[in-house]
Design an enzyme around this catalytic site. Structure first.
Site, PDB file in Angstrom:
ATOM      1  N   ARG A 157     -47.655  25.419  -3.854  1.00 50.99           N
ATOM      2  CA  ARG A 157     -47.844  25.580  -2.413  1.00 50.99           C
ATOM      3  C   ARG A 157     -49.317  25.649  -2.046  1.00 50.99           C
ATOM      4  O   ARG A 157     -49.768  25.047  -1.061  1.00 50.99           O
ATOM      5  CB  ARG A 157     -47.117  26.839  -1.933  1.00 50.99           C
ATOM      6  CG  ARG A 157     -45.614  26.723  -1.896  1.00 50.99           C
ATOM      7  CD  ARG A 157     -44.949  26.569  -3.257  1.00 50.99           C
ATOM      8  NE  ARG A 157     -45.147  27.685  -4.181  1.00 50.99           N
ATOM      9  CZ  ARG A 157     -44.895  27.643  -5.478  1.00 50.99           C
ATOM     10  NH1 ARG A 157     -44.471  26.540  -6.060  1.00 50.99           N
ATOM     11  NH2 ARG A 157     -45.104  28.686  -6.236  1.00 50.99           N
ATOM     12  N   CYS A 195     -42.408  34.333  -2.256  1.00 51.56           N
ATOM     13  CA  CYS A 195     -43.715  33.681  -2.452  1.00 51.56           C
ATOM     14  C   CYS A 195     -44.413  33.740  -1.113  1.00 51.56           C
ATOM     15  O   CYS A 195     -43.923  33.184  -0.124  1.00 51.56           O
ATOM     16  CB  CYS A 195     -43.505  32.227  -2.892  1.00 51.56           C
ATOM     17  SG  CYS A 195     -45.023  31.236  -2.904  1.00 51.56           S
ATOM     18  N   THR A 234     -47.235  32.381  -0.109  1.00 50.85           N
ATOM     19  CA  THR A 234     -47.756  31.096   0.350  1.00 50.85           C
ATOM     20  C   THR A 234     -46.634  30.239   0.924  1.00 50.85           C
ATOM     21  O   THR A 234     -46.775  29.614   1.976  1.00 50.85           O
ATOM     22  CB  THR A 234     -48.471  30.371  -0.801  1.00 50.85           C
ATOM     23  OG1 THR A 234     -49.326  31.301  -1.472  1.00 50.85           O
ATOM     24  CG2 THR A 234     -49.314  29.229  -0.291  1.00 50.85           C
ATOM     25  N   THR A 248     -53.867  34.015  -2.353  1.00 46.23           N
ATOM     26  CA  THR A 248     -54.420  32.747  -2.837  1.00 46.23           C
ATOM     27  C   THR A 248     -55.283  32.111  -1.753  1.00 46.23           C
ATOM     28  O   THR A 248     -55.162  32.436  -0.566  1.00 46.23           O
ATOM     29  CB  THR A 248     -53.293  31.746  -3.179  1.00 46.23           C
ATOM     30  OG1 THR A 248     -52.559  31.466  -1.980  1.00 46.23           O
ATOM     31  CG2 THR A 248     -52.361  32.306  -4.235  1.00 46.23           C
ATOM     32  N   LYS A 281     -49.941  33.870 -14.035  1.00 38.00           N
ATOM     33  CA  LYS A 281     -49.023  32.735 -14.167  1.00 38.00           C
ATOM     34  C   LYS A 281     -48.963  32.213 -15.598  1.00 38.00           C
ATOM     35  O   LYS A 281     -47.914  31.765 -16.063  1.00 38.00           O
ATOM     36  CB  LYS A 281     -49.403  31.602 -13.204  1.00 38.00           C
ATOM     37  CG  LYS A 281     -48.935  31.868 -11.768  1.00 38.00           C
ATOM     38  CD  LYS A 281     -49.125  30.638 -10.878  1.00 38.00           C
ATOM     39  CE  LYS A 281     -48.900  30.952  -9.414  1.00 38.00           C
ATOM     40  NZ  LYS A 281     -47.489  31.043  -9.006  1.00 38.00           N
ATOM     41  N   CYS A 301     -49.925  38.025  -2.592  1.00 39.40           N
ATOM     42  CA  CYS A 301     -49.467  37.024  -3.556  1.00 39.40           C
ATOM     43  C   CYS A 301     -48.584  37.777  -4.535  1.00 39.40           C
ATOM     44  O   CYS A 301     -48.979  38.843  -5.040  1.00 39.40           O
ATOM     45  CB  CYS A 301     -50.636  36.356  -4.286  1.00 39.40           C
ATOM     46  SG  CYS A 301     -50.075  35.283  -5.630  1.00 39.40           S
TER      47      CYS A 301
END
Lengths: 237, 237
Positions: free
Chosen positions: B39, B73, B75, B119, B161, B193
């Site tokens: 994203r 999420c 984003t 982010t 991640k 995030c």
């Protein structure tokens, strides 16, 4: 089926995959169908049959595109063949994977004596005993009092299903149970219920023997079968 | 979409539900569709459009019987209206819930100055800034160098991640970032995030201000909207 155990299994799959980015992970569909009747209660003749709901859930996952199924519940794997035939898809083998991990390499298997910690339902089915017997491995089960401690750690109000972990008292009783099995000759302990690893801290120095968590082993096999890259060193939950 | 963040969100839903047994939990279907294009990359003009895959996933969840959707999420919630209209089902509101939690009760909101950790994509969309502006709340974002630390904690090889947590160096850099925001006047920090709560230990004494984890807030709202019983005291992941 235990929703917390399912969340932990899902996390084990993610943590044991080599992935530099999200897109390297395997696509998973999780049907957290908590309303499926309790497997242990049914196997003890005290509850509804979970098989119709299990078959339906498996069929729906296949319809949604699943090529491979996994059922993160030791007790439910008593119904593995029902589920596979309803879905027309293979299950990642739970019992066999757990037994193989407990036995380690073949040469050593004649010296393995496995202490089995699981629900009354799992023990009553004798599925693990049968799978170990095929390899000539002796299985030790807790005595009546210790087995009650195992059930309480899972099902009591201060146990995993109701509180997300086990109280210090429940935990201590599990350590006693494990020690009694080791005293009777067990040299490996199998956590044959997905809630038990949540009750026992992996780094507890009082824990008396090498211990196998089937959820971790099956999560790793799931990654391999799905074609993703497996971390060389197992990552616990 | 981040599979680890999704696993954590699922766990938050389970842990924050009052349930004496599995069957008291809400039925959840999780589509862990890790292949949905990143994203952030798209919002920065550097990657594929994730919206077709998001719409398809939402539609499939509705087909599978979902009455209520949630997208763990930050984003991706930039595309909330796309997802809702594709599925014909409401999303549990992510941004609004996070902002309300950061502001606390209405009377206090004129004294709130929110430090925003997220982010580049989330910050670039300005979605949080707009939602805070509606309440007259000032938002502080990290400077360029600190924002790079936030991105590294999420995306670097020793970040969440790729490794499931953040290395001590990445963690220390996040603490510096947080302190700089507090020095500039922030009195609440929003972890915008889903990977960030995995990088920051909730009990780190070096962490400088009250901190809101939108995933925890949205998990609790999801439980209420699904009609299950909510634990009175929030249980973090």
């Amino acid at each position: 089926m235990g929703p917390l155990a399912t969340a932990v299994f899902y996390r084990l799959v993610v943590l044991n995959t080599v992935a530099r980015r999200d897109q390297d992970h395997i696509p998973l569909i999780v049907d957290s169908h908590a309303q499926i009747p309790d497997r242990t209660a049914f196997l003890l003749g005290e509850g509804d049959d979970p098989r119709p709901a299990l078959r339906e859930a498996a069929y729906r996952l296949a319809e949604a595109g699943a090529d491979l199924l996994v059922m993160p519940c030791n007790t439910a794997n008593a119904f593995a063949s029902d589920v596979e035939s309803a879905a027309g898809r293979p299950l990642v083998p739970w019992l066999e994977t757990a037994v193989a991990a407990a036995c380690g390499d073949r040469k050593a298997s004649d010296t393995v004596r496995c202490g089995l910690l699981g629900t009354d339902g799992t023990l009553r089915t004798g599925l693990y005993r049968a799978a170990f017997a095929e390899r000539g491995v002796e299985v030790l089960e807790p005595d009546k009092r210790d087995q009650a401690s195992v059930m309480d750690a899972i099902y009591a109000d201060d146990g995993v299903k109701a509180s997300g972990s086990a109280s210090p008292e429940r935990r201590d009783a599990l350590v006693v149970t494990a020690r009694n099995l080791v005293e009777r000759g067990a040299n490996v302990l199998l956590l044959a219920c997905t809630e038990l690893p949540l009750a026992i801290p992996a780094d507890d120095p009082a824990w008396p023997a090498r211990t196998v968590d089937p959820a971790l082993e099956v999560a790793r096999l799931t990654i391999l079968r799905a074609g993703a890259r497996l971390r060389p060193i197992p990552v616990p939950a």
